[in-house]
Design a protein around this motif. Structure first.
Motif, PDB file in Angstrom:
ATOM      1  N   ILE A  54       7.565  19.196 -26.667  1.00 15.96           N
ATOM      2  CA  ILE A  54       7.383  17.859 -27.248  1.00 15.96           C
ATOM      3  C   ILE A  54       6.897  17.969 -28.689  1.00 15.96           C
ATOM      4  CG2 ILE A  54       6.116  15.684 -27.040  1.00 15.96           C
ATOM      5  CD1 ILE A  54       5.911  16.258 -24.010  1.00 15.96           C
ATOM      6  N   VAL A  55       5.932  18.853 -28.922  1.00 13.07           N
ATOM      7  CA  VAL A  55       5.410  19.055 -30.275  1.00 13.07           C
ATOM      8  C   VAL A  55       6.497  19.622 -31.186  1.00 13.07           C
ATOM      9  CG1 VAL A  55       3.779  20.384 -31.668  1.00 13.07           C
ATOM     10  CG2 VAL A  55       3.022  19.322 -29.533  1.00 13.07           C
ATOM     11  N   HIS A  56       7.266  20.579 -30.676  1.00 12.08           N
ATOM     12  CA  HIS A  56       8.327  21.208 -31.476  1.00 12.08           C
ATOM     13  C   HIS A  56       9.353  20.174 -31.938  1.00 12.08           C
ATOM     14  CE1 HIS A  56      12.290  23.182 -31.965  1.00 12.08           C
ATOM     15  NE2 HIS A  56      11.584  24.133 -32.566  1.00 12.08           N
ATOM     16  N   ASN A  97       0.815  -1.209   0.000  1.00  9.96           N
ATOM     17  CA  ASN A  97       0.000   0.000   0.000  1.00  9.96           C
ATOM     18  C   ASN A  97       0.850   1.260   0.000  1.00  9.96           C
ATOM     19  OD1 ASN A  97      -2.473  -1.426   0.096  1.00  9.96           O
ATOM     20  ND2 ASN A  97      -2.281  -1.693   2.304  1.00  9.96           N
ATOM     21  N   ILE A  98       1.947   1.256   0.772  1.00  9.37           N
ATOM     22  CA  ILE A  98       2.848   2.410   0.782  1.00  9.37           C
ATOM     23  C   ILE A  98       3.471   2.598  -0.598  1.00  9.37           C
ATOM     24  CG2 ILE A  98       4.989   3.349   1.732  1.00  9.37           C
ATOM     25  CD1 ILE A  98       4.324   1.957   4.360  1.00  9.37           C
ATOM     26  N   SER A  99       3.862   1.495  -1.238  1.00  4.17           N
ATOM     27  CA  SER A  99       4.470   1.564  -2.568  1.00  4.17           C
ATOM     28  C   SER A  99       3.498   2.120  -3.591  1.00  4.17           C
ATOM     29  CB  SER A  99       4.941   0.169  -2.993  1.00  4.17           C
ATOM     30  OG  SER A  99       5.904  -0.335  -2.101  1.00  4.17           O
ATOM     31  N   ASP A 100       2.242   1.686  -3.508  1.00  7.17           N
ATOM     32  CA  ASP A 100       1.227   2.219  -4.420  1.00  7.17           C
ATOM     33  C   ASP A 100       1.113   3.726  -4.278  1.00  7.17           C
ATOM     34  OD1 ASP A 100       0.703  -0.277  -5.396  1.00  7.17           O
ATOM     35  OD2 ASP A 100      -1.147  -0.589  -4.263  1.00  7.17           O
ATOM     36  N   CYS A 101       1.155   4.213  -3.041  1.00  9.73           N
ATOM     37  CA  CYS A 101       1.061   5.659  -2.801  1.00  9.73           C
ATOM     38  C   CYS A 101       2.279   6.376  -3.368  1.00  9.73           C
ATOM     39  CB  CYS A 101       0.938   5.935  -1.306  1.00  9.73           C
ATOM     40  SG  CYS A 101      -0.601   5.339  -0.557  1.00  9.73           S
ATOM     41  N   MET A 102       3.472   5.809  -3.167  1.00  8.59           N
ATOM     42  CA  MET A 102       4.690   6.436  -3.686  1.00  8.59           C
ATOM     43  C   MET A 102       4.656   6.501  -5.212  1.00  8.59           C
ATOM     44  SD  MET A 102       6.370   7.373  -1.053  1.00  8.59           S
ATOM     45  CE  MET A 102       4.765   7.551  -0.235  1.00  8.59           C
ATOM     46  N   ASN A 103       4.144   5.463  -5.845  1.00  8.51           N
ATOM     47  CA  ASN A 103       4.040   5.466  -7.309  1.00  8.51           C
ATOM     48  C   ASN A 103       3.113   6.583  -7.778  1.00  8.51           C
ATOM     49  OD1 ASN A 103       5.785   3.375  -7.759  1.00  8.51           O
ATOM     50  ND2 ASN A 103       4.221   1.812  -7.902  1.00  8.51           N
ATOM     51  N   ALA A 104       2.015   6.765  -7.067  1.00  7.13           N
ATOM     52  CA  ALA A 104       1.088   7.833  -7.432  1.00  7.13           C
ATOM     53  C   ALA A 104       1.740   9.194  -7.254  1.00  7.13           C
ATOM     54  CB  ALA A 104      -0.180   7.736  -6.579  1.00  7.13           C
ATOM     55  N   PHE A 105       2.485   9.349  -6.168  1.00  8.14           N
ATOM     56  CA  PHE A 105       3.163  10.622  -5.914  1.00  8.14           C
ATOM     57  C   PHE A 105       4.270  10.873  -6.932  1.00  8.14           C
ATOM     58  CE2 PHE A 105       1.945  10.053  -1.201  1.00  8.14           C
ATOM     59  CZ  PHE A 105       0.722  10.656  -1.440  1.00  8.14           C
ATOM     60  N   MET A 106       4.829   9.801  -7.529  1.00  6.47           N
ATOM     61  CA  MET A 106       5.770   9.955  -8.635  1.00  6.47           C
ATOM     62  C   MET A 106       5.054  10.499  -9.868  1.00  6.47           C
ATOM     63  SD  MET A 106       7.986   6.425  -8.629  1.00  6.47           S
ATOM     64  CE  MET A 106       8.588   6.752 -10.306  1.00  6.47           C
ATOM     65  N   ALA A 107       3.883   9.943 -10.135  1.00  7.78           N
ATOM     66  CA  ALA A 107       3.160  10.258 -11.373  1.00  7.78           C
ATOM     67  C   ALA A 107       2.749  11.723 -11.442  1.00  7.78           C
ATOM     68  CB  ALA A 107       1.936   9.354 -11.506  1.00  7.78           C
ATOM     69  N   ILE A 108       2.340  12.291 -10.328  1.00 10.52           N
ATOM     70  CA  ILE A 108       1.794  13.653 -10.349  1.00 10.52           C
ATOM     71  C   ILE A 108       2.801  14.680 -10.863  1.00 10.52           C
ATOM     72  CG2 ILE A 108       0.869  15.508  -8.897  1.00 10.52           C
ATOM     73  CD1 ILE A 108      -0.459  13.298  -7.182  1.00 10.52           C
ATOM     74  N   PRO A 109       4.048  14.758 -10.316  1.00  9.45           N
ATOM     75  CA  PRO A 109       5.015  15.719 -10.881  1.00  9.45           C
ATOM     76  C   PRO A 109       5.356  15.422 -12.332  1.00  9.45           C
ATOM     77  CG  PRO A 109       5.776  14.849  -8.766  1.00  9.45           C
ATOM     78  CD  PRO A 109       4.603  14.030  -9.168  1.00  9.45           C
ATOM     79  N   ASN A 110       5.433  14.134 -12.688  1.00  8.82           N
ATOM     80  CA  ASN A 110       5.759  13.765 -14.066  1.00  8.82           C
ATOM     81  C   ASN A 110       4.678  14.227 -15.027  1.00  8.82           C
ATOM     82  OD1 ASN A 110       7.268  12.256 -16.148  1.00  8.82           O
ATOM     83  ND2 ASN A 110       5.491  10.918 -16.125  1.00  8.82           N
ATOM     84  N   LEU A 111       3.415  14.033 -14.649  1.00  6.39           N
ATOM     85  CA  LEU A 111       2.316  14.471 -15.511  1.00  6.39           C
ATOM     86  C   LEU A 111       2.308  15.983 -15.658  1.00  6.39           C
ATOM     87  CD1 LEU A 111      -0.529  12.103 -14.229  1.00  6.39           C
ATOM     88  CD2 LEU A 111       0.749  11.922 -16.358  1.00  6.39           C
ATOM     89  N   ILE A 112       2.665  16.680 -14.589  1.00  8.49           N
ATOM     90  CA  ILE A 112       2.749  18.141 -14.659  1.00  8.49           C
ATOM     91  C   ILE A 112       3.793  18.561 -15.690  1.00  8.49           C
ATOM     92  CG2 ILE A 112       3.474  20.208 -13.380  1.00  8.49           C
ATOM     93  CD1 ILE A 112       2.206  18.962 -10.882  1.00  8.49           C
ATOM     94  N   SER A 113       4.946  17.885 -15.682  1.00  7.58           N
ATOM     95  CA  SER A 113       5.999  18.231 -16.647  1.00  7.58           C
ATOM     96  C   SER A 113       5.552  17.937 -18.076  1.00  7.58           C
ATOM     97  CB  SER A 113       7.282  17.462 -16.322  1.00  7.58           C
ATOM     98  OG  SER A 113       7.158  16.082 -16.608  1.00  7.58           O
ATOM     99  N   LEU A 114       4.834  16.830 -18.282  1.00  2.54           N
ATOM    100  CA  LEU A 114       4.372  16.482 -19.627  1.00  2.54           C
ATOM    101  C   LEU A 114       3.386  17.514 -20.169  1.00  2.54           C
ATOM    102  CD1 LEU A 114       3.857  12.624 -19.194  1.00  2.54           C
ATOM    103  CD2 LEU A 114       5.635  13.749 -20.534  1.00  2.54           C
ATOM    104  N   ILE A 115       2.463  17.945 -19.314  1.00  2.53           N
ATOM    105  CA  ILE A 115       1.460  18.917 -19.754  1.00  2.53           C
ATOM    106  C   ILE A 115       2.098  20.289 -19.985  1.00  2.53           C
ATOM    107  CG2 ILE A 115      -0.637  20.138 -19.097  1.00  2.53           C
ATOM    108  CD1 ILE A 115      -1.076  17.225 -19.881  1.00  2.53           C
ATOM    109  N   CYS A 116       2.929  20.722 -19.041  1.00  2.00           N
ATOM    110  CA  CYS A 116       3.523  22.061 -19.144  1.00  2.00           C
ATOM    111  C   CYS A 116       4.553  22.162 -20.272  1.00  2.00           C
ATOM    112  CB  CYS A 116       4.174  22.439 -17.814  1.00  2.00           C
ATOM    113  SG  CYS A 116       3.008  22.684 -16.452  1.00  2.00           S
TER     114      CYS A 116
END
Length: 449
Positions: free
Chosen positions: A432-434, A408-427
């Protein structure tokens, strides 16, 4: 301990519920449209993945980077996780899992591109990159980069290390009567022989292990589908119709709504292929590639093989087996997998055991590299050996202890990894398009950066 377990269980259920599904799937769809469906270049990407680019800068070949990423991605979730989705969401969950993989190709492509675009070369010639470098160099948000690195390090000891070692030890004990401490020592020995050699040793082993284990597993599944031949097409039709029809699936399955099938199928697909998690670009940054788009395409094939191929085949095997043997029950994923594969004489149970063992061990190798690079970002290279030693010790610990709360702790850490990464992809989607326009849309894949 019960309070801690309950807390992280509830937190994990919340984070990996509707909010994370919306964030990840939404990013997949957004990037797919923004990049003009890069999935159509998948065969070009597969060709590039086995093409050496020795004149380009990098630590390992493109295939070596891909194999290492696949080693971490292809795990027990590809087998038991798919069965769990079927058990909870019905056969329609397989289609939703597959669709998640198709759209996730665009996200994995984008992660690989940013990994090369913002990687940096150390004084001793090594390449370092990943979401932490994209966040720091591309957006100037070092604080968020540090958080990503912390969560990655913690997750590596959980989902990438102790829980995988525990899965191997449990399998060895239940199937062959081997004591967990013996399994732990053996796993530590094999892992140490590889991990202490660094990224080049990990990549070299993964280049051999990953294709072998994946090919063996897929061929075994195809054999099972041959045995279940009369039920394969009915299984595929049931998977498709159940994904969009809010009625009981029948055929020995629990009935469920479209929403339930979509929820569990999408969640399993997202968790299985790690598109958007931010793990794979860490090793993609080490690849020998002449421009960011070439490695982006190679990285995208990881999601294709993991979910579009392996998860789909596993799902069809399970559904066709339930149709062929109506006495199979679906109460939980682990039981469903074991019984479904066990119904096939001679090859069924050995194939399942081989898949679980090799998939779990390869995950240990791949995630060690992720955690090591995250630790290096936080504390410098002097901590690399310390990290490896602790990681190897944790393998033994994971083999002999109950890891319910660690999951359960690992699942939470994975989610917390995803959030900053998704922010970088969107911003950074404009970057990426260029780059995609510069090299892919203008047909300049062979050009140097």
């Amino acid at each position: 301990m019960d309070t801690i377990t309950t807390f992280f269980q509830n937190l994990s259920d919340f984070i990996w519920g509707v909010p994370m599904i919306i964030m990840l799937l939404g990013t997949h769809i957004f990037l797919t449209i923004r990049l003009r469906f890069p999935q159509r270049k998948i065969f070009t990407a597969i060709k590039l993945s086995v093409t050496k680019d020795k004149e380009a800068s990098g630590d390992v070949s493109q295939f070596g980077a891909l194999a290492t990423a696949l080693a971490a991605t292809i795990g027990t979730g590809n087998i038991i996780g798919v069965a769990t989705a079927v058990a909870l969401g019905g056969p329609g969950a397989v289609l939703w899992c597959w669709l998640t993989g198709v759209f996730g190709i665009a996200t994995k492509y984008s992660e690989g591109l940013l990994a090369i675009k913002y990687r940096e070369k150390t004084s001793d010639g090594r390449m370092l990159g990943g979401p932490m470098y994209a966040l720091e160099k591309g957006l100037g948000w070092k604080w968020l980069a540090i958080l990503f690195a912390i969560f990655t390090t913690l997750a590596s000891f959980g989902i990438g290390d102790t829980v995988q070692a525990n899965a191997i030890a449990t399998l060895a004990q239940n199937t062959y009567g081997i004591a967990p401490w013996i399994s732990g020592l053996v796993i530590c020995g094999f892992a140490a022989a590889v991990l202490l050699g660094g990224v080049k040793a990990i990549a070299k082993v993964c280049e051999i292990l990953v294709p072998f284990m994946a090919l063996f597993y897929v061929l075994g599944c195809l054999y099972i589908l041959g045995v279940n031949a009369p039920y394969v097409w009915p299984a595929i039709k049931l998977i498709v119709t159940s994904a969009f029809t809010p009625e009981a699936a029948g055929g020995g399955f629990a009935g469920g709504s479209v929403l339930i099938a979509a929820r569990y199928g999408i969640a399993r697909g997202l968790f299985s292929n790690e598109s958007g998690l931010g793990s794979a670009p860490i090793v993609a940054a080490a690849a020998q590639t002449r421009n960011p788009v070439r490695q982006a395409l190679v990285s995208s094939t990881g999601t294709f093989w993991d979910t579009v191929v392996i998860c789909a085949i596993t799902g069809i095997v399970i559904v066709s087996s339930v149709l062929a043997y109506p006495d199979i029950t679906w109460e939980n994923g682990a039981t469903l997998t074991k019984v479904a594969f066990g119904k096939i004489p001679y090859i069924g149970e050995p194939l399942l055991n081989f898949g679980l063992l090799t998939f779990a061990f390869s995950t240990i190798l791949g995630w060690c590299y992720y955690g090591e690079r995250a630790m290096e970002y936080l504390k410098g290279r002097k901590w690399m050996l310390v990290y490896r030693v602790i990681y190897i010790i944790a393998i033994f610990v994971g083999s002999v202890m109950d890891l319910g709360v660690v999951w359960n702790i690992s699942d939470c850490m994975n989610a917390f990894m995803a959030i900053p990464n998704l922010i970088s992809l969107i911003c950074l989607n404009g970057i990426i398009v260029h780059e995609t326009r510069k090299y892919l849309w203008r047909d300049r894949l062979d050009a140097y950066e």
